[in-house]
Motif scaffolding. Structure first.
Motif, PDB file in Angstrom:
ATOM      1  N   TYR A   1      10.324  -0.066 -12.549  1.00 56.63           N
ATOM      2  CA  TYR A   1       9.645  -0.659 -13.710  1.00 56.63           C
ATOM      3  C   TYR A   1      10.477  -1.814 -14.248  1.00 56.63           C
TER       4      TYR A   1
ATOM      5  N   MET B   1       0.856  -2.321 -19.313  1.00 55.00           N
ATOM      6  CA  MET B   1       2.244  -2.756 -19.391  1.00 55.00           C
ATOM      7  C   MET B   1       3.113  -1.561 -19.772  1.00 55.00           C
TER       8      MET B   1
ATOM      9  N   TYR C   1       4.368  -4.980 -13.647  1.00 54.54           N
ATOM     10  CA  TYR C   1       5.695  -4.555 -14.105  1.00 54.54           C
ATOM     11  C   TYR C   1       6.586  -4.066 -12.970  1.00 54.54           C
TER      12      TYR C   1
ATOM     13  N   LEU D   1       9.469  -4.858 -15.632  1.00 57.60           N
ATOM     14  CA  LEU D   1       8.986  -5.553 -16.824  1.00 57.60           C
ATOM     15  C   LEU D   1       8.538  -4.532 -17.855  1.00 57.60           C
ATOM     16  N   ARG D   2       9.100  -4.630 -19.063  1.00 57.34           N
ATOM     17  CA  ARG D   2       8.784  -3.700 -20.149  1.00 57.34           C
ATOM     18  C   ARG D   2       8.659  -4.506 -21.426  1.00 57.34           C
TER      19      ARG D   2
END
Length: 181
Positions: free
Chosen positions: A142, A113, A85, A144-145
């Motif tokens: 961060y 994640m 992420y 990618l969530r």
């Protein structure tokens, strides 16, 4: 903990983006025998190898790139924590696409994640160490969530079956996932 309780010590384990190998040393101390880690940073791998020699470890480390790993050896377990992420232009699909061919039949993929709930936290668009600095606002680390539903949706495209989910309730909410392929 899930690994210690559910994985045979003689299975081949790979950690993606292992850094200096901290998790792998814990697994070695828990009796795991076939441990491998790779990272894109030559300095991290050099440090991992130095530590490994110092403690007379039996972990294999090498340099590779998570975006497109060149080595395609087979493993029973592939782990990636605190990593994907953070990458620019990387997706969970990319992870599965590049690593699923490295997994033996009935193997496991474990990863964490950042949960999409993080999007609801004030200042989430900035790095956490900048939240209280009015003069400095650096874009978030961060990138990618995903919600649990989104993670499961992607994994199912690769015939991965969800085995377990663990919530990690910290400043940045994450979930750890275990899938069987």
């Amino acid at each position: 903990k899930w690994i210690r309780d559910n994985v045979n010590e003689n299975m081949n384990v790979l950690e993606v983006a292992c850094g200096a190998g901290g998790m792998l040393y814990h697994l070695q101390n828990d009796g795991f025998n076939h441990l491998t880690g790779y990272d894109y940073s030559p300095g991290a791998i050099e440090a991992a190898q130095d530590i490994n020699r110092t403690i007379s470890g039996h972990i294999h480390f090498y340099i590779d790139n998570a975006y497109k790993p060149e080595r395609k050896e087979k493993y029973d377990v592939i782990i990636w924590v605190n990593g994907m992420y953070h990458l620019e232009n990387f997706s969970l699909d990319d992870f599965f696409e590049e690593h699923i061919t490295m997994l033996n039949e009935n193997g496991y993929m474990l990863f964490d994640m950042v949960d999409s709930k993080y999007n609801d936290i004030p200042n989430n668009q900035f790095r956490t160490d900048c939240w209280y600095k009015d003069w400095e606002k650096i874009p978030t680390e961060y990138k990618l969530r995903l919600s649990e539903d989104e993670v499961v949706y992607v994994a199912q495209k690769y015939n991965a079956k969800l085995i377990a989910v663990y919530e990690i309730n910290e400043l940045v909410p994450r979930k750890a996932y275990v899938f069987k392929i």
